[in-house]
Design an enzyme around this catalytic site. Structure first.
Site, PDB file in Angstrom:
ATOM      1  N   HIS A 461       0.832  -1.205   0.000  1.00  0.00           N
ATOM      2  CA  HIS A 461       0.000   0.000   0.000  1.00  0.00           C
ATOM      3  C   HIS A 461       0.872   1.263   0.000  1.00  0.00           C
ATOM      4  O   HIS A 461       0.720   2.134  -0.860  1.00  0.00           O
ATOM      5  CB  HIS A 461      -0.907  -0.017   1.236  1.00  0.00           C
ATOM      6  CG  HIS A 461      -1.772   1.194   1.380  1.00  0.00           C
ATOM      7  ND1 HIS A 461      -3.106   1.196   1.039  1.00  0.00           N
ATOM      8  CD2 HIS A 461      -1.503   2.442   1.814  1.00  0.00           C
ATOM      9  CE1 HIS A 461      -3.604   2.399   1.262  1.00  0.00           C
ATOM     10  NE2 HIS A 461      -2.653   3.177   1.741  1.00  0.00           N
ATOM     11  N   GLU A 462       1.781   1.330   0.963  1.00  0.00           N
ATOM     12  CA  GLU A 462       2.616   2.531   1.063  1.00  0.00           C
ATOM     13  C   GLU A 462       3.515   2.663  -0.156  1.00  0.00           C
ATOM     14  O   GLU A 462       3.815   3.772  -0.601  1.00  0.00           O
ATOM     15  CB  GLU A 462       3.432   2.525   2.353  1.00  0.00           C
ATOM     16  CG  GLU A 462       2.594   2.568   3.636  1.00  0.00           C
ATOM     17  CD  GLU A 462       1.569   3.693   3.662  1.00  0.00           C
ATOM     18  OE1 GLU A 462       1.809   4.760   3.047  1.00  0.00           O
ATOM     19  OE2 GLU A 462       0.502   3.510   4.288  1.00  0.00           O
ATOM     20  N   HIS A 465       1.711   4.463  -2.878  1.00  0.00           N
ATOM     21  CA  HIS A 465       1.814   5.923  -2.714  1.00  0.00           C
ATOM     22  C   HIS A 465       3.173   6.411  -3.212  1.00  0.00           C
ATOM     23  O   HIS A 465       3.276   7.451  -3.864  1.00  0.00           O
ATOM     24  CB  HIS A 465       1.697   6.307  -1.233  1.00  0.00           C
ATOM     25  CG  HIS A 465       0.310   6.266  -0.690  1.00  0.00           C
ATOM     26  ND1 HIS A 465      -0.752   6.920  -1.279  1.00  0.00           N
ATOM     27  CD2 HIS A 465      -0.196   5.693   0.436  1.00  0.00           C
ATOM     28  CE1 HIS A 465      -1.849   6.723  -0.546  1.00  0.00           C
ATOM     29  NE2 HIS A 465      -1.538   5.974   0.491  1.00  0.00           N
ATOM     30  N   HIS A 468       3.303   6.787  -6.871  1.00  0.00           N
ATOM     31  CA  HIS A 468       2.556   7.988  -7.287  1.00  0.00           C
ATOM     32  C   HIS A 468       3.466   9.220  -7.201  1.00  0.00           C
ATOM     33  O   HIS A 468       3.405  10.113  -8.042  1.00  0.00           O
ATOM     34  CB  HIS A 468       1.337   8.136  -6.365  1.00  0.00           C
ATOM     35  CG  HIS A 468       0.228   8.998  -6.892  1.00  0.00           C
ATOM     36  ND1 HIS A 468      -0.847   9.352  -6.108  1.00  0.00           N
ATOM     37  CD2 HIS A 468       0.015   9.582  -8.094  1.00  0.00           C
ATOM     38  CE1 HIS A 468      -1.666  10.107  -6.818  1.00  0.00           C
ATOM     39  NE2 HIS A 468      -1.177  10.261  -8.023  1.00  0.00           N
TER      40      HIS A 468
HETATM   41 ZN   LIG Z   1      -2.719   5.236   2.064  1.00  0.00          ZN
END
Ligand SMILES: [Zn+2]
Length: 670
Positions: A461-462, A465, A468
């Site tokens: 998940h991290e 990010h 991104h």
């Molecule tokens: Zn998040």
């Protein structure tokens, strides 16, 4: 001697020279950089030439470079490696920063110039990104109160400054309560706990300076304890302490802070002409309106609650056959759910965990980025703020893309949770600037460090990010990377979790810590099959939190948030054996700052999209389909906030997603 925070950084890729920075450098550097930014803003606002995009909007993009440097370093260490001195500095900086940004956003001369450019926008020959930056800057000023006059103007400044102080206090109280509590365990109390929990409990005991093992309130220790400890009395004690954080009375109690925060937010929204804070807050989101959010959450609530109630009945039966009568309590749920998982899926976390080595999972997250986007990762030897941090250079076709830093282990000086931030954001103006991105997690330390499946998901998940931020390809830093609508920002991160579920990824990277053997295919099937396990519980604890958050901000602010919370839960018919994932006194998303206030729903909003977005790869017949990955990068990962979120999504997928994909993904579709 020059302050290392203010000098040019000659380190590789201009990473902050952490080995040369001491805590004593922060305050003087902060003061100098603050004065410099004020002077830069004054020069822009008071210029005699007519306002232009270059001398106003672009000049504002560049201004504050020194302050950005100082704060990026300070907030990294204050969040991930705090100490009493850094906490004191944070308390000193936060009102000054709030005052500073309020001063800029209410600078009438500056707003006058921005408004003049805004009014003339059609004749300025601006490209799309420039028009977008202009719109966002103008809207930001209007929403910040730049158009307010007199008493309203003064009040707005007071409110913002006070909210910043309250947000910091909320966080620090939570951390103080988390740190001050621990429960010593005797050797007999360890019975039934798997080795990794025992190891983590012993390590925590050492950190607390006591002889034997302890349970702390760190999520990575208390959750497995609640899952595995057969001692109902100890589970109850630990659970009570966990849910009492921020509500213990005395100096660290967060309940009054929550009430004051909500009242000030409502007042702020009304000063700006909105009926309530949620109207104000959602205006800039993809969802736009509170009713849209409530519809989405309620569409999920009913099937989730039905599933949770059915699961609760099964768990209650299991408890009764253990000889314990009465109702299932919140400190029983995880324990019996784990037993049931073992019985029905024959997969217990303790057997699974040796296959999920942190280092191998990091490799897996990198390998997926290599296959999808052609990124390469090379370990980088640079001094960082803590010996547990690691760095990599990220390249593509030999060209530098970014620096990625991972700080994975839990420690008392780190706030709880996991997060990603850019120590430096990507930009091409005024010159090319490569991102420096950090992932901070709270995994239990070990040799080797082993993850739960949840931990591994957090890691992916991290890292989503981080991608991104790292794949951002825009001109202006203010719209780069994760500078997007709040209810869009979790799309890349939640989408990236799907690659952990690709069978080939676990088959390759989930190898046993001692034997090196690949995860047996039977276990692999069970892991993937278990992904939907207990989703009724997970969805209920989350949606309840999101609905309470929305209720706090939609309409009049409650004078007693705890009573309001109770009302909302009663009206929903909250299952009695499940509590909110984050109850009000611990709800840092909502009260540690403005980030997720009336925005906690956005994780689920994003999940609607991530389920739908991953289907694009499934439809292409390959989880690593090059063309789909290219489209994902072009339309979503590289574009930052240069385009409205719904338009970006439509460019990628050709349409907007509905709630069905999410229910299917969570196994809640009827
Ligand atoms: Zn998040």
């Amino acid at each position: 001697m020059t302050n290392p925070l203010l000098s040019d950084w000659t380190t590789p890729f201009e990473i902050a020279p952490f080995d040369k920075i001491s805590d004593a450098d922060f305050a003087p550097a902060f003061e100098v950089a603050l004065v410099e930014h004020k002077a830069e803003i004054a020069a822009i606002a008071d210029a005699s030439e007519p306002a232009s995009f270059a001398n106003t909007i672009e000049a504002m993009e560049v201004a504050g470079g020194a302050l950005d440097k100082v704060l990026s370093v300070f907030f990294s260490v204050a969040g991930a490696d705090s100490n009493p001195e850094r906490e004191a500095l944070q308390r000193a900086f936060s009102p000054k920063l709030a005052a500073h940004s309020a001063e800029i956003s209410s600078n009438k001369a500056l707003f006058g110039r921005i408004a003049a450019i805004w009014d003339a926008r059609d004749s300025l020959d601006l490209n799309d990104e420039q028009q977008r930056v202009l719109m966002l800057t103008h809207r930001g000023f209007v929403r910040g109160g730049a158009a307010l006059e007199g008493a309203d103007d003064a009040r707005m400044k007071e409110i913002k400054s006070r909210l910043a102080v309250l947000g910091t206090e909320f966080t620090q109280n939570l951390l103080a309560d988390e740190r001050s509590w621990f429960m010593e365990l005797s050797e007999a109390d360890l019975e039934g706990l798997p080795a990794f929990v025992v190891d983590a409990a012993r390590a925590a005991g050492e950190e607390k300076g006591v002889e034997g093992p302890v349970v702390t309130l760190s999520r990575s220790l208390i959750v497995p304890f609640l899952q595995f400890s057969p001692r109902r009395d100890l589970r109850e004690t630990a659970f009570a302490a966990w849910t009492a954080r921020g509500a213990n009375g005395g100096e660290t109690d967060n309940r009054e802070i929550a009430a004051e925060t909500l009242a000030l937010r409502e007042e702020r929204a009304k000063l700006l002409g909105y009926a309530c804070f949620a109207d104000f807050k959602l205006e800039t989101e993809m969802a736009k309106q509170p009713a849209t959010v409530r519809d989405l959450l309620m569409a999920v609530w009913d099937p989730a609650k039905a599933q949770a109630e059915a699961d609760g009945a099964v768990l209650t039966e299991m408890m009764h056959s253990d000889g314990i009568n009465g109702d299932l309590a919140p400190w029983d749920w995880r324990y019996y759910a784990e037993k049931r998982r073992k019985a029905e899926h024959d997969l217990d976390e303790a057997t699974l965990k040796p296959y999920l080595q942190l280092d191998r999972m990091i490799e897996a997250s990198f390998a997926c980025a290599t296959r999808l986007f052609g990124l390469q990762f090379k370990a980088l030897d640079v001094p960082l703020y803590h010996e547990d941090c690691r760095a990599w250079e990220v390249t593509r076709d030999g060209a530098h893309v970014a620096v990625f830093i991972g700080d994975y282990f839990a420690r008392g000086s780190k706030r709880s949770g996991a997060w990603c931030s850019a120590m430096r954001g990507q930009a091409k103006f005024p010159e090319v600037q490569g991102p420096v991105v950090i992932n901070v997690c709270n995994f239990a330390k070990g040799d080797p460090a082993l993850l739960s499946y949840d931990d591994a998901r957090t890691l992916f998940h991290e890292f989503g990010h981080a991608l991104h931020q790292m794949l951002s390809n825009v001109t202006y830093e203010s719209v780069s990377g994760t500078s997007v609508a709040r209810d869009f920002v979790e799309l890349p991160s939640q989408l990236y979790e799907h690659w952990l579920e690709v069978p080939a990824v676990l088959a390759e990277f989930a190898t046993h810590a001692e034997t090196g053997a690949a995860m047996p295919s039977e276990m692999l099937k069970k892991v993937l099959g278990a992904a939907n396990f207990d989703q009724g519980f997970a969805t209920v604890e989350y949606v309840a939190s999101a609905l309470v958050d929305l209720a706090f901000h939609d309409g009049a602010a409650p004078s007693d948030p705890m009573a309001k919370q109770a009302d909302v839960l009663a009206e929903l018919g909250m299952p009695q054996a499940i509590t909110m994932r984050h109850a009000t006194p611990q709800f840092a998303h909502v009260f540690a700052g403005d980030g997720y206030s009336s925005g906690y729903y956005s994780y689920m909003w994003s999940e609607v999209m991530d389920a739908d977005a991953f289907e694009a790869f499934e439809e292409a017949g390959d989880a690593f389909d090059k063309e789909t990955a290219k489209a994902l990068e072009t339309h979503i990962l590289s574009t930052g906030g240069t385009v409205e979120a719904d338009a970006l999504y439509k460019r990628f997928r050709g349409r907007l997603p509905g709630v069905d994909a999410l229910l299917k993904g969570r196994g809640l579709a009827t």
